[in-house]
Design an enzyme around this catalytic site. Structure first.
Site, PDB file in Angstrom:
ATOM      1  N   GLU A   1    -111.928 -10.290 -58.940  1.00 14.94           N
ATOM      2  CA  GLU A   1    -111.474  -8.977 -58.452  1.00 14.94           C
ATOM      3  C   GLU A   1    -111.260  -7.988 -59.592  1.00 14.94           C
ATOM      4  O   GLU A   1    -110.987  -6.817 -59.354  1.00 14.94           O
ATOM      5  CB  GLU A   1    -110.187  -9.137 -57.625  1.00 14.94           C
TER       6      GLU A   1
ATOM      7  N   ASP B   1     -96.372   4.243 -81.021  1.00 13.11           N
ATOM      8  CA  ASP B   1     -96.683   5.647 -81.326  1.00 13.11           C
ATOM      9  C   ASP B   1     -96.226   5.956 -82.759  1.00 13.11           C
ATOM     10  O   ASP B   1     -95.183   6.581 -82.975  1.00 13.11           O
ATOM     11  CB  ASP B   1     -95.942   6.580 -80.353  1.00 13.11           C
TER      12      ASP B   1
ATOM     13  N   ASP C   1    -103.840  10.026 -70.117  1.00 13.55           N
ATOM     14  CA  ASP C   1    -102.464  10.495 -70.276  1.00 13.55           C
ATOM     15  C   ASP C   1    -102.176  11.389 -69.068  1.00 13.55           C
ATOM     16  O   ASP C   1    -102.881  12.372 -68.836  1.00 13.55           O
ATOM     17  CB  ASP C   1    -102.315  11.319 -71.555  1.00 13.55           C
TER      18      ASP C   1
ATOM     19  N   HIS D   1    -111.202 -13.589 -63.264  1.00 15.66           N
ATOM     20  CA  HIS D   1    -110.760 -12.824 -62.090  1.00 15.66           C
ATOM     21  C   HIS D   1    -111.939 -12.085 -61.479  1.00 15.66           C
ATOM     22  O   HIS D   1    -112.300 -11.014 -61.966  1.00 15.66           O
ATOM     23  CB  HIS D   1    -109.685 -11.814 -62.500  1.00 15.66           C
TER      24      HIS D   1
ATOM     25  N   CYS E   1    -107.746 -17.956 -61.124  1.00 20.44           N
ATOM     26  CA  CYS E   1    -106.914 -18.025 -62.330  1.00 20.44           C
ATOM     27  C   CYS E   1    -105.912 -19.174 -62.216  1.00 20.44           C
ATOM     28  O   CYS E   1    -106.296 -20.330 -62.257  1.00 20.44           O
ATOM     29  CB  CYS E   1    -106.256 -16.681 -62.605  1.00 20.44           C
TER      30      CYS E   1
END
Ligand code: 1PR
Length: 578
Positions: free
Chosen positions: A228, A433, A274, A226, A121
């Site tokens: 990884e 939210d 969550d 990336h 990167c």
């Protein structure tokens, strides 16, 4: 600019960012059991200058059976047999650190010596002459050319997600990446192929035009994507590098476009977990309906749908493009060192090689012991534990309110600005939210309304989406549109757009909300809440400009596997990483 935060090593992180909790987090990391106990296949020298997340790079190296040696003195660069440079943070600050530590010349000499080098990167971008990031900064000057911001009209920036390569020459490095396969990118700046750097170009990628995706000259390699974070395919690229299988050949290469039409940036599918403690104190993945996560019977406990690390691993195996963990009780003022998500991230990043987002509690706060933390310190602790992005919920609402009250002043002190400045916009997700509010006439609110196709209970023809804080417990007088546009202005890199009305309902995403927000900003928008079947994903991708769609309940309850969603997307010709 690159991915997020680190533990480590020779180059001290800025004191403000890693004060207290993050340093403690880093020490704990060092003390942890090694990932491999088998004999090492060899030592890899890692140049981790402490500005971002390189935990996954470390984990990938160790998973492949190698041991990591951190650069602690400039001499160790020249002494290295193989050097990996996962550049992180902003271009200017990375070059400043390299200069301060006397590493610029050793890096140039190392690359000139022809010994194996792998940049990732920003570690690719720094090889070029310079970048317009950070106001124009000189780079290492090993590859001719400048790094510039993506600038095509209407392009969503940062470029986040899985994209295909066009390989220009045959090299062992990419031999296991079939044409048409996708790898994970996250960046706002890029180098472009030019006649004077042509001999370096191993692969390009197309996003608003062709840019440099990988370079190689003999043993010196670097990737803009990336490895990884690119699943097993990406870990395989590291394997080829570490095992010395990077030989270039003159064999013909096959273009991605030659093997099918599914090329370019994929729409992402994200699994969301969550997380909170249940009444017994066990950390569980839960899922509610419209944010109510308790079982419906009287005195019902928090619904328990599994363990966070195990579920993250399962979704990775099923092909999730990213995994998000939301600590839904992050509004509680726990000491940061007790934050259970730190360990969840550390353990998940050992096996899950796709991006990890963490949210919940990213804000300034004083814990129950009287210790004060800044949002930047909290974020730093998460990055150094393995998060690639942090998601800010309630605090973003307060920041946006203050932003409008001040007439749009950006003073650099807010959580969003500070984390973005230090870790890059791509590391800052805003979790929204909102709840639908009906009005008979747009003049009834200062917030942006739409004419809705789903009229309200009293026949109202208009609605707006009211932002809430504390997990939907408190509504504020600011809309999702206003929040998203303020956050883009303040440096956020992505919007995670939930919808309380649709959460857990299985009726599909709220296209009116997703359309409103994804048309309003030029950063990626993740549609969330309401997925009930694979078709809901293709519907939202067709109806709106969102870049990704996220679901929770259908995956946790085993109703639909992520692989089924992907197969359906593919069958409907939505660009999909399979
Ligand atoms: O405010 O910065 O501490 O962050 C708190 C975070 O926790 C926010 O990102 C907020 O969205 C989240 N959160 C708080 N309370 C709840 C709750 O459910 N009681 N969860 C909650 C939010 C919504 C989505 C969900 C989708 C998809 N969950 O993330 O995963 O709606 O669900 P579905 O596919 O089952 O419909 P802060």
């Amino acid at each position: 600019m690159a991915m997020a935060a680190a533990s480590s090593s020779f180059l001290a992180p800025r004191a403000d960012a890693l004060a207290g909790p993050a340093r403690r987090g880093a020490r704990r990391v060092v003390a942890r059991r090694p990932l491999t106990v088998a004999a090492s296949k060899g030592e890899v020298t890692l140049l981790d200058y402490g500005a971002g997340n390189v935990r996954s790079v470390r984990n990938a190296i160790m998973k492949l059976g190698f041991t990591v040696k951190d650069v602690t003195t400039a001499d160790e660069i020249m002494a290295a047999d193989r050097l990996i440079f996962p550049g992180v943070g902003a271009y200017g600050s990375a070059m400043d650190i390299l200069k301060q530590r006397g590493l610029v010349d050793p890096l140039r000499e190392y690359c000139a010596s022809g010994k194996p080098f792998m940049g990732v990167c920003l570690g690719l971008q720094l090889l070029f002459d310079g970048s317009e990031e950070s106001g124009g900064v000189e780079g290492l000057g090993i590859i001719p050319g400048m790094v510039r911001k993506f600038d095509a009209p209407d392009l969503i920036v940062p470029h986040i997600g899985w994209n295909t390569l066009d390989v220009k020459k045959n090299s062992g490095l990419l031999k296991d990446v079939p044409p048409g396969d996708r790898l994970y990118f996250v960046h706002s700046f890029r180098a472009t192929p030019e006649p004077n750097n042509e001999d370096w170009i191993l692969a390009t990628c197309d996003y608003g035009g062709e840019f440099v995706a990988a370079v190689q000259k003999n043993e010196v390699c670097a990737c803009q994507f990336h490895p990884e974070k690119s699943g097993a395919r990406g870990v395989g690229i590291f394997k080829n590098f570490l095992e010395g299988n990077v030989r270039e050949t003159t064999d013909a290469v096959v273009k991605s476009s030659a093997v099918g039409t599914d090329v370019g940036l994929a729409r992402r599918v994200i699994a969301c977990l969550d997380v909170r403690s249940n009444d017994n104190g066990d950390l569980v993945v839960t899922k509610g309906d419209s944010y109510d996560v308790r079982e419906k019977d009287e005195g019902g406990d928090v619904r328990n749908l599994g363990k966070p690390v195990e579920l993250a691993g399962k979704y990775y195996e099923q092909g999730a493009d990213e995994v998000a963990f939301l600590n839904i009780t992050g509004y509680r003022d726990l000491p940061l060192t007790d934050a259970p998500m730190l360990e969840v991230l550390r353990r998940s990043s050992e096996t899950v090689f796709v991006p990890l987002t963490v949210g919940g509690g990213i804000r300034d706060f004083t814990d129950s012991n009287g210790k004060a933390y800044t949002a930047l310190e909290v974020a730093s602790a998460y990055f150094s534990s393995g998060a690639d992005k942090v998601s800010i919920g309630s605090d973003a609402v307060y920041v946006a309110e203050a932003f409008y009250e001040s007439g749009g002043v950006k003073d650099g002190t807010t959580s969003v600005e500070q984390i973005s400045a230090r870790y890059g916009a791509q590391a800052v997700v805003i979790s929204v939210d909102p709840r639908r509010v009906y009005v008979s006439d747009p003049s009834e609110t200062k917030n942006k309304c739409v004419a809705t196709n789903k009229p309200g209970p009293n026949g109202e023809q208009f609605c707006w989406w009211q932002c809430t804080v504390k997990g939907g417990r408190e509504g504020r007088d600011i809309g999702a549109y206003e929040l998203a546009t303020a956050m883009e202005a303040l440096g956020a890199g992505e919007i995670l757009l939930n919808c309380i009305d649709e959460d857990g309902q299985g009726n599909g995403f709220d296209h009116e909300l997703v359309g409103l927000v994804s048309d309003a900003v030029s950063i990626p928008v993740i549609a969330s809440s309401g997925a009930g079947c694979p078709k809901h994903f293709t519907d939202v991708f067709e109806a709106t400009n969102c870049s990704a769609a996220l679901a929770a309940g259908i995956f946790h309850r085993g109703e639909v596997a992520i692989s089924e969603v992907k197969a359906h997307m593919k069958s409907e010709n939505v660009p999909t990483r399979m």
